[in-house]
Write an enzyme that holds these catalytic residues in place. Structure first.
Site, PDB file in Angstrom:
ATOM      1  N   LYS A 571       5.815  -1.386 -12.672  1.00 37.09           N
ATOM      2  CA  LYS A 571       5.909   0.036 -12.303  1.00 37.09           C
ATOM      3  C   LYS A 571       6.111   0.820 -13.587  1.00 37.09           C
ATOM      4  O   LYS A 571       6.287   0.237 -14.647  1.00 37.09           O
ATOM      5  CB  LYS A 571       7.069   0.274 -11.345  1.00 37.09           C
ATOM      6  CG  LYS A 571       8.387  -0.377 -11.787  1.00 37.09           C
ATOM      7  CD  LYS A 571       9.485  -0.212 -10.754  1.00 37.09           C
ATOM      8  CE  LYS A 571       9.424  -1.172  -9.602  1.00 37.09           C
ATOM      9  NZ  LYS A 571       9.174  -0.560  -8.314  1.00 37.09           N
ATOM     10  N   THR A 679       6.145   1.874  -3.560  1.00 35.83           N
ATOM     11  CA  THR A 679       5.043   1.385  -2.733  1.00 35.83           C
ATOM     12  C   THR A 679       4.604  -0.007  -3.190  1.00 35.83           C
ATOM     13  O   THR A 679       4.079  -0.781  -2.388  1.00 35.83           O
ATOM     14  CB  THR A 679       3.831   2.339  -2.775  1.00 35.83           C
ATOM     15  OG1 THR A 679       3.652   2.813  -4.106  1.00 35.83           O
ATOM     16  CG2 THR A 679       4.025   3.525  -1.847  1.00 35.83           C
ATOM     17  N   LYS A 683       3.581  -3.786  -1.191  1.00 36.03           N
ATOM     18  CA  LYS A 683       2.443  -4.663  -1.496  1.00 36.03           C
ATOM     19  C   LYS A 683       2.926  -6.093  -1.724  1.00 36.03           C
ATOM     20  O   LYS A 683       2.306  -7.056  -1.267  1.00 36.03           O
ATOM     21  CB  LYS A 683       1.695  -4.143  -2.726  1.00 36.03           C
ATOM     22  CG  LYS A 683       1.076  -2.772  -2.506  1.00 36.03           C
ATOM     23  CD  LYS A 683       0.625  -2.107  -3.799  1.00 36.03           C
ATOM     24  CE  LYS A 683       0.344  -0.621  -3.543  1.00 36.03           C
ATOM     25  NZ  LYS A 683       0.228   0.161  -4.796  1.00 36.03           N
TER      26      LYS A 683
HETATM   27  C1  NBG Z   1       6.868   8.847  -6.681  1.00 41.28           C
HETATM   28  C2  NBG Z   1       8.196   8.170  -6.396  1.00 41.28           C
HETATM   29  C3  NBG Z   1       7.984   6.844  -5.693  1.00 41.28           C
HETATM   30  C4  NBG Z   1       7.111   7.042  -4.467  1.00 41.28           C
HETATM   31  C5  NBG Z   1       5.822   7.750  -4.872  1.00 41.28           C
HETATM   32  C6  NBG Z   1       4.930   8.037  -3.691  1.00 41.28           C
HETATM   33  C7  NBG Z   1       6.471  10.746  -8.180  1.00 41.28           C
HETATM   34  C8  NBG Z   1       6.836  12.134  -8.529  1.00 41.28           C
HETATM   35  N1  NBG Z   1       7.134  10.181  -7.178  1.00 41.28           N
HETATM   36  O1  NBG Z   1       9.216   6.292  -5.299  1.00 41.28           O
HETATM   37  O2  NBG Z   1       8.902   7.964  -7.595  1.00 41.28           O
HETATM   38  O3  NBG Z   1       6.813   5.818  -3.871  1.00 41.28           O
HETATM   39  O4  NBG Z   1       6.114   8.979  -5.485  1.00 41.28           O
HETATM   40  O5  NBG Z   1       5.603   8.766  -2.720  1.00 41.28           O
HETATM   41  O6  NBG Z   1       5.615  10.174  -8.799  1.00 41.28           O
END
Ligand code: NBG
Length: 836
Positions: A571, A679, A683
């Site tokens: 991530k 997310t 997965k």
């Molecule tokens: C991100 C969050 C995640 C989340 C995703 C999709 C931004 C601003 N936010 O935790 O940090 O899964 O959005 O909702 O990128």
């Protein structure tokens, strides 16, 4: 073993008659390959004017992708025609980011064209893996937010919902990352250098965007030139979004900025030839590059204009479409729903007001009613630094009319707040759209909430924290507007396509209904004790691990042992996501093994992957630390073969598709209360990894679905984090926990930086001197304990596999189909519109 056909199209539709499918796509008697008249052969020859002997792999990819596009083209136009004819309510998903990844394999799978593709591969003796590798990842996003948008579009098409995505066509996506000497280096991602075979330019549908002043861009910074209003041109580029089964093919429309296609003859005739041409360059640089920061928007004037450009182009386009089939503006909310993906497209609120007031000449109340009823907002973060606030001055010089409208919205808002809460000026100040502190700024999140009928967070805990902390006052005033929509991911890309061995195993056990109804995975639950299913599951994981190890070896020369636990965290690199906590636990385990070589621990391979925003120094240092840790461990005979750390450069959708199926352990270890949803956690779960996680984001709901006993949860809860802020002291852990202290001392002694003494001093600053804001040390011990329990379970393969099956069985909720069904029912009031 040579690289296997990792993504070789599966043969699941062979029984289905291809000719019926081709009829569905309207491409009856055409041949895909096999003769000089085949689509593929014709594209190869006519697009690039080369014969097949002279074609290279990229040419073959382009010809193949073009042929697939040919097959879907008629269905694609039929989809749009159906919408025009039936005039259903449509949802427009507005997002500054769409992290699409590659499209060829996905489109082949979703069109059910695998048998046809297999036949073509055989006939033309194509190397399918090499061919797929030619496609650049369309990386028009930073991370979860952009990938969510892509998953959502796919689900909407699969569910036959009339939908359209609006975004920007960045010429350069998220930067490419290499690692040099352990450090991240950024390189431009020129993904459109070769023509993209999927996109269709539609210059005749261009729109004009007016700004009150001109601007120039110097070294990426925007400079306004007041007193010279300009017009920008938005050119749409459409990409097909193929639903599974090929019934609906929706459109993702990306806007590219261009200068008006006339010269400024006045300037020209005054002799400023260079100036006239330079204006073109400035306009075009507007959509040149995606901002690579996912959590701050400070000082990004160019970004401000990008956001307005997206909104202005998209609204002009959808208003034009609405007017084609509707005369009465009061019908607008029955025809149009607009979802704002985070605050970035919030200017859609004053922009629609401007259109309704100034162009359509509606009164304020009617315009406001229409605006609110069509708009809905998704919040994706609680980090205060990521909640956009734009300087008033920028509105003043670029969009003065919008500022006027925002002031009027605010005036009315504050009157109603003062009426309801007469003695609460504090509340008035907090809900105000204008932040009066430190230079006046517009609070875009407040504007998004006030100007829409729905605000949602992306996991239960996040929605709750949003309501009770971040925008508490607005939530008290408009409680009915707030709801939760837990995120999901598309099972087509993230299981069917990326993990053929597990997909086959699941389908053999419960049939293939799960592909479009992921809740059916529940049927695996009673089978988790079944010895033959366990053995098949185990084999599927093993196959995925071998395949990944193989790929890694052949592409980077790195050898990893598939008999070790594959343990990963992939991530964006961020303080709150705590890659540093993961690294610290590796240092502790390393210390244990150095001190006690006979210790019985299962050998592990730790994978890290992710990018750091180019200006985020600490995140970049964490990457360096992980790489140095990897090097030191590799060089230490005491742990060789038992621990291995690998930092995989250039994290991307494609890398995730390869790695996730191969992993045994997923680390979801953010400080509780900070990860909105996550997310990748979903997965991993879907692909049979076990999760070690904090009670944060959607991980909480995942554990509920699978049963906490099948999860490895640890650490402080969000309440505990908040409650201990005032007195938390990381030194306590350093003084009182011998393993914590030994690990930190080892880092501070330059054990991992022998030739670069002192470079990790900022880690001491963040973890000790500056108070460890994200509470790494508070959670380290319980993290180690959770990992220890997991290690014990691994020693019992049957018990492990049973838990893995129960995790897959419990992952059905995390399909983006479920999420989209909730948006469609609760927010958009949208019904499917089958194409005919
Ligand atoms: C991100 C969050 C995640 C989340 C995703 C999709 C931004 C601003 N936010 O935790 O940090 O899964 O959005 O909702 O990128």
């Amino acid at each position: 073993m040579a690289t296997k056909n990792v993504m070789e199209p599966q043969k699941k539709t062979e029984s289905q008659s291809i000719s019926t499918l081709l009829d569905q796509y309207g491409s009856g008697p055409i041949h895909f390959t096999g003769s000089d008249n085949g689509l593929y052969e014709r594209h190869l020859l006519f697009d690039n004017v080369i014969d097949s002997a002279g074609a290279d792999e990229r040419d073959r990819f382009e010809a193949f992708a073009r042929s697939v596009r040919d097959i879907l083209s008629q269905r694609w136009t039929l989809t749009e025609n159906t919408y025009q004819r039936k005039n259903p309510k449509r949802v427009y998903y507005m997002s500054m980011e769409f992290l699409i990844g590659r499209s060829l394999a996905n489109n082949v799978t979703n069109l059910l064209l695998d048998p046809l593709a297999n036949e073509a591969i055989r006939q033309r003796n194509l190397n399918w893996v090499e061919l797929l590798e030619q496609e650049p990842d369309a990386a028009l996003g930073n991370g979860g937010l952009g990938r969510l948008a892509a998953c959502f579009l796919e689900s909407m098409a699969t569910m036959q919902l009339p939908a359209m995505g609006y975004g920007l066509r960045y010429e350069y996506g998220i930067f490419k990352q290499t690692i040099e000497d352990g450090w991240q280096r950024e390189h431009p991602d020129n993904w459109l250098r070769r023509q993209d075979p999927w996109e269709v330019a539609r210059p005749h549908e261009k729109v004009e965007v007016r700004l009150n002043c001109s601007f120039e861009i110097q070294a990426g910074t925007l400079h306004a030139l007041p007193g010279r209003p300009t017009t920008l041109i938005g050119i749409p580029f459409d990409r097909p979004v193929v639903g599974y089964g090929g019934k609906t093919i929706n459109t993702l429309r990306l806007w590219a900025a261009a200068a008006p296609d006339y010269f400024d003859f006045e300037i020209f005739s005054h002799g400023d030839f260079v100036g006239a041409v330079a204006e073109t360059l400035e306009a075009e640089s507007l959509t040149r590059v995606l901002y690579p920061d996912d959590s701050t928007s400070m000082g990004q004037g160019l970004r401000f204009v990008q956001e307005y450009f997206l909104v202005a182009c998209s609204l002009a386009d959808l208003v034009r479409r609405f007017q084609r089939t509707n005369a009465d503006w009061s019908a607008f909310p029955e025809r149009v729903a607009i979802q704002l993906n985070d605050t970035h497209p919030t200017m859609a609120i004053p922009e629609l007001m401007r259109i309704l007031l100034d162009d359509v000449h509606l009164g304020w109340d009617e315009a406001w009613d229409i605006t609110q009823r069509t708009r809905a907002y998704t919040n994706h973060t609680l980090l205060p630094e990521a909640l956009e606030k734009w300087p008033l001055a920028w509105f003043q010089s670029l969009l003065p009319r919008h500022l006027e409208i925002i002031f009027e919205i605010n005036r009315r808002l504050l009157i109603s707040v003062r009426n309801r809460f007469p003695d609460d000026e504090g509340k008035v100040q907090r809900v105000s759209l204008v932040d009066e502190a430190a230079g006046r700024k517009i609070r875009m999140a407040n504007l998004a909430i006030v100007g829409s009928h729905s605000t949602n967070g992306v996991a239960a805990i996040h929605s709750q924290l949003l309501r009770t902390t971040t925008v508490k006052d607005l939530a008290e005033i408009f409680p009915e507007r707030f709801s939760n929509k837990t995120n999901g991911v598309t099972p087509r890309r993230w299981l069917l396509l990326c993990n053929p061995s597990l997909s086959r195993t699941i389908t053999a056990a419960i049939g293939d209904g799960w592909i479009t109804d992921l809740s059916q995975l529940r049927k695996l639950k009673p089978l988790a004790g079944d010895a033959s299913l366990r053995s098949d599951f185990h084999k599927a994981k093993r196959e995925a691990k071998l395949q990944f190890a193989d790929w890694l070896k052949s592409t980077s020369g790195i050898a990893v042992n598939p008999d070790t636990i594959f343990d990963s965290q992939i991530k964006r690199i961020h303080d709150y996501k705590r890659q540093l906590l993961n690294a610290l636990r590796i240092v502790v385990v390393y210390n244990r093994l150095r001190q006690n070589p006979g210790l019985d621990v299962a050998p592990r391979t730790f994978f890290f992957s992710g990018k750091a925003a180019p200006a985020y120094q600490l995140a970049k240092l964490i990457i360096k630390f992980i790489n140095n840790l990897a090097g030191t461990i590799d060089g230490d005979p005491a742990v060789r073969g038992r621990l291995k750390v690998v930092f995989l450069p250039e994290y991307s959708v494609s890398l995730a598709e390869r790695l996730i199926p191969a992993c045994d352990v997923s680390n979801q270890i953010s400080t509780a209360g900070y990860e909105a949803s996550g997310t990748s956690n979903m997965k991993f779960m879907m692909n049979g990894a076990l999760t070690v996680g904090t009670r944060d984001g959607a991980t909480i709901e995942m554990a509920e679905e699978a049963g906490e006993e099948n999860f490895f949860m640890f650490g402080l809860t969000a309440e505990q984090v908040a409650a201990s802020r005032a007195w938390y002291n990381p030194h306590w852990h350093y003084e009182n926990e011998p393993e914590t202290r030994a690990a930190l001392d080892l880092i501070f002694s330059d054990h991992f930086s022998r030739y670069e003494p002192g470079i990790f001093a900022p880690l001491r600053d963040t973890l000790l001197t500056r108070g460890d804001y994200y509470m790494h040390l508070a959670d380290l011990t319980s993290y180690l304990q959770a990992q220890h329990r997991l290690g014990e379970l691994y020693a019992d393969p049957d018990a492990w596999t049973q838990k893995a099956i129960l995790n897959v069985a419990g992952s059905g909720k995390f399909s983006s189909d479920r999420a989209i069904a909730e948006y469609a029912n609760d927010i958009w009031e949208l019904k499917p519109c089958p194409v005919s």
